[in-house]
Design a protein around this motif. Structure first.
Motif, mmCIF file in Angstrom:
data_model
loop_
_atom_site.group_PDB
_atom_site.id
_atom_site.type_symbol
_atom_site.label_atom_id
_atom_site.label_comp_id
_atom_site.label_asym_id
_atom_site.label_seq_id
_atom_site.Cartn_x
_atom_site.Cartn_y
_atom_site.Cartn_z
ATOM 1 N N ALA A 256 4.680 9.225 -1.712
ATOM 2 C CA ALA A 256 3.880 8.289 -2.119
ATOM 3 C C ALA A 256 3.923 7.101 -1.266
ATOM 4 C CB ALA A 256 4.268 8.337 -3.325
ATOM 5 N N PHE A 257 5.602 6.834 -0.952
ATOM 6 C CA PHE A 257 5.740 5.795 -0.505
ATOM 7 C C PHE A 257 5.234 5.515 1.234
ATOM 8 C CE2 PHE A 257 9.970 5.977 -3.009
ATOM 9 C CZ PHE A 257 9.343 4.817 -3.684
ATOM 10 N N GLU A 258 5.480 6.963 1.985
ATOM 11 C CA GLU A 258 4.925 6.896 3.649
ATOM 12 C C GLU A 258 3.250 7.118 2.778
ATOM 13 O OE1 GLU A 258 5.800 7.104 6.384
ATOM 14 O OE2 GLU A 258 7.583 6.383 4.944
ATOM 15 N N GLY A 259 2.856 7.359 2.000
ATOM 16 C CA GLY A 259 0.813 7.128 2.158
ATOM 17 C C GLY A 259 0.336 6.262 1.419
ATOM 18 N N LEU A 260 1.730 5.334 0.510
ATOM 19 C CA LEU A 260 1.493 3.765 0.564
ATOM 20 C C LEU A 260 0.809 3.369 1.843
ATOM 21 C CD1 LEU A 260 3.681 2.898 -2.585
ATOM 22 C CD2 LEU A 260 0.612 3.622 -2.406
ATOM 23 N N ARG A 261 2.083 3.251 2.871
ATOM 24 C CA ARG A 261 2.199 3.076 3.870
ATOM 25 C C ARG A 261 0.798 2.876 4.827
ATOM 26 N NH1 ARG A 261 6.732 4.550 6.998
ATOM 27 N NH2 ARG A 261 6.052 2.957 8.766
ATOM 28 N N ALA A 262 0.335 4.370 4.619
ATOM 29 C CA ALA A 262 -0.718 5.020 5.900
ATOM 30 C C ALA A 262 -1.946 4.203 5.054
ATOM 31 C CB ALA A 262 -1.210 6.798 5.312
ATOM 32 N N ILE A 263 -2.152 4.082 3.866
ATOM 33 C CA ILE A 263 -3.322 4.164 2.997
ATOM 34 C C ILE A 263 -3.708 2.182 3.322
ATOM 35 C CG2 ILE A 263 -4.086 3.269 1.072
ATOM 36 C CD1 ILE A 263 -3.157 5.563 -0.088
ATOM 37 N N GLN A 264 -2.385 1.747 3.447
ATOM 38 C CA GLN A 264 -2.399 -0.122 3.495
ATOM 39 C C GLN A 264 -3.034 -0.131 5.719
ATOM 40 O OE1 GLN A 264 1.499 -1.322 2.853
ATOM 41 N NE2 GLN A 264 0.800 -2.694 1.513
ATOM 42 N N GLN A 265 -2.274 0.934 6.524
ATOM 43 C CA GLN A 265 -3.050 1.005 7.030
ATOM 44 C C GLN A 265 -4.434 0.690 7.857
ATOM 45 O OE1 GLN A 265 -0.566 3.022 10.370
ATOM 46 N NE2 GLN A 265 1.787 2.023 9.651
ATOM 47 N N LEU A 266 -4.702 1.512 6.717
ATOM 48 C CA LEU A 266 -6.411 2.192 6.870
ATOM 49 C C LEU A 266 -7.125 1.215 6.580
ATOM 50 C CD1 LEU A 266 -6.137 5.903 6.570
ATOM 51 C CD2 LEU A 266 -6.482 4.767 8.217
ATOM 52 N N GLY A 267 -6.706 0.370 5.399
ATOM 53 C CA GLY A 267 -7.184 -0.570 5.066
ATOM 54 C C GLY A 267 -7.743 -0.604 3.740
ATOM 55 N N LYS A 268 -8.059 0.820 2.680
ATOM 56 C CA LYS A 268 -8.182 0.835 2.025
ATOM 57 C C LYS A 268 -7.629 0.574 1.195
ATOM 58 C CE LYS A 268 -9.130 5.865 2.869
ATOM 59 N NZ LYS A 268 -11.005 5.650 3.099
ATOM 60 N N ARG A 269 -8.295 -0.079 -0.607
ATOM 61 C CA ARG A 269 -7.820 -0.655 -0.803
ATOM 62 C C ARG A 269 -7.822 0.342 -2.915
ATOM 63 N NH1 ARG A 269 -13.093 -4.038 -2.816
ATOM 64 N NH2 ARG A 269 -14.465 -1.522 -2.526
ATOM 65 N N ILE A 270 -7.117 0.185 -3.143
ATOM 66 C CA ILE A 270 -6.080 0.475 -4.373
ATOM 67 C C ILE A 270 -6.938 -0.381 -5.431
ATOM 68 C CG2 ILE A 270 -3.890 1.648 -5.593
ATOM 69 C CD1 ILE A 270 -2.655 2.000 -2.936
ATOM 70 N N PRO A 271 -7.075 0.096 -6.730
ATOM 71 C CA PRO A 271 -7.354 1.679 -6.352
ATOM 72 C C PRO A 271 -9.155 1.552 -6.196
ATOM 73 C CG PRO A 271 -7.882 0.491 -9.193
ATOM 74 C CD PRO A 271 -7.053 -0.577 -7.932
ATOM 75 N N ASP A 272 -9.607 0.718 -6.012
ATOM 76 C CA ASP A 272 -10.743 0.684 -5.496
ATOM 77 C C ASP A 272 -11.175 1.721 -4.653
ATOM 78 O OD1 ASP A 272 -11.439 -1.666 -7.808
ATOM 79 O OD2 ASP A 272 -11.039 -2.794 -6.042
ATOM 80 N N ASP A 273 -11.090 1.658 -3.595
ATOM 81 C CA ASP A 273 -11.320 2.506 -2.327
ATOM 82 C C ASP A 273 -10.677 4.157 -3.148
ATOM 83 O OD1 ASP A 273 -13.524 1.073 -1.343
ATOM 84 O OD2 ASP A 273 -11.122 0.738 -0.169
ATOM 85 N N LEU A 274 -9.469 3.973 -3.391
ATOM 86 C CA LEU A 274 -8.680 4.781 -3.559
ATOM 87 C C LEU A 274 -7.848 5.039 -4.464
ATOM 88 C CD1 LEU A 274 -8.189 7.867 -1.924
ATOM 89 C CD2 LEU A 274 -6.629 6.789 -0.309
#
Length: 344
Positions: A256-274
């Motif tokens: 999850a820690f690595e995944g949160l970094r990836a989500i931030q780098q992709l510019g996705k919003r949590i939870p609106d986009d993912l």
């Protein structure tokens, strides 16, 4: 089940000699007690033929118990294992025991060498998160009358005591929670492993998406084969090639820690986009904005049952008829990362 062991009494009866004589020979006191070479040879020959091995716990009772328990885990620096270690240390001390900590790095060779080392040092018992290919080693410990208690995972092929959490149902409920929030394309980022707890978390996710008629989207990340940057790239690639995903369930908190970094780098919003959920809650999740939904394992309860179970096994002198099968519930904590505003 452990096979019936031959005792000193059995040897004495078979050879029609006294138990004391057998004990002197086994403990290297034959010459001191002026036992004949012929009788020594008869006893040694019988021991070799029958495969007799002296009881570890019987020896401990004669020499005095070590009051030491081995706590052998995958990685003692991992937050989950370190938390359990700290709690079990307190409980062991309260009961007059001390703990030896060690990490296997999920390496069967290292695990077997560590077990071999501690066996000859007169420890009283083992609490182990088993690596792959450890079945025969655990079976040998049981046959030699060591008290053994597995936790976090277990081995179906070995009749051994364990304390675990409800992995499959927990993963099912976490995935179902995402469905109830309106998510239709739920991905699982998962450790590729033969460990039973990981198999069950995958099974729980699959049961949920099947129940609701959703498609599977699973990324398997090889265990210990990737550096953090490679894991990050793999997760980023998975999210890029599956743009339809509206939720991700991570089967461990370090993924999850690595995944949160990836989500931030992709510019996705949590939870609106993912939307995001992680197995194994972590205090860092409360520092992330929004707070991350996590499945909490009952650390205090696990530590309690591990120490209580070990004391039960030691009280039974390692008799594995006192088998402990403990499956503890987890708690899902819904937080901002998975609770979406409005329906999709």
């Amino acid at each position: 089940m452990a096979k019936k062991k031959i005792s000193i009494k059995d040897i004495a009866k078979a050879l029609d000699i006294s138990i004391t004589t057998v004990s002197f020979i086994l403990n290297g006191k034959a010459k001191e007690k002026r036992i004949s070479s012929e009788l020594i040879a008869r006893v040694e020959s019988y021991i070799q033929e029958t495969g007799y091995r002296p009881s570890h716990l019987a020896q401990s009772l004669r020499l005095g118990k070590s009051k030491v328990i081995v706590f052998m885990v995958e990685d003692i620096s991992n937050h989950f294992f370190a938390s359990i270690a700290r709690l079990i240390e307190e409980k062991a001390f309260e009961n007059g025991y001390k703990i030896i900590y060690c990490s296997t790095e999920n390496d069967p060779k290292k695990a077997k060498e560590l077990i071999g080392t501690f066996k000859v040092r007169n420890v009283d018992g083992f609490v182990i998160t088993p690596t792959p290919d450890l079945e025969s080693t655990i079976s040998e410990l049981l046959e030699e009358d060591f008290a053994v208690l597995l936790f976090d995972r277990w081995m179906p092929e070995v009749d051994c005591s364990y304390v675990i959490v409800e992995n499959e149902q927990s993963a099912f409920e976490a995935t179902e929670h995402l469905v109830m929030q309106g998510c239709k394309h739920i991905g699982l980022i998962h450790v590729e492993s033969d460990q039973m707890q990981m198999k069950l978390r995958l099974a729980g996710y699959r049961r949920a998406v099947m129940k609701y008629g959703l498609a599977e989207h699973v990324l398997h990340v090889p265990f210990h084969n990737y550096s953090e940057n490679e894991e990050l790239e793999k997760i980023t690639g998975f999210l890029k090639t599956n743009p339809e995903l509206d939720a991700v369930f991570f089967s461990t908190n370090y993924l999850a820690f690595e995944g949160l970094r990836a989500i931030q780098q992709l510019g996705k919003r949590i939870p609106d986009d993912l939307a995001v959920v992680s197995f194994d809650d972590h205090y860092f999740f409360s520092l992330f904005q929004p707070n991350i939904t996590g499945i909490e394992q009952p650390l205090h309860q696990i530590a309690d049952r591990l120490m209580e179970g070990m004391l039960e096994l030691l009280k039974e002198n390692g008799n594995q008829k006192a088998v402990i099968r403990e499956v503890l519930p987890t708690v899902l904590h819904p937080r901002g990362s998975s609770v979406k505003k409005g329906d999709k």
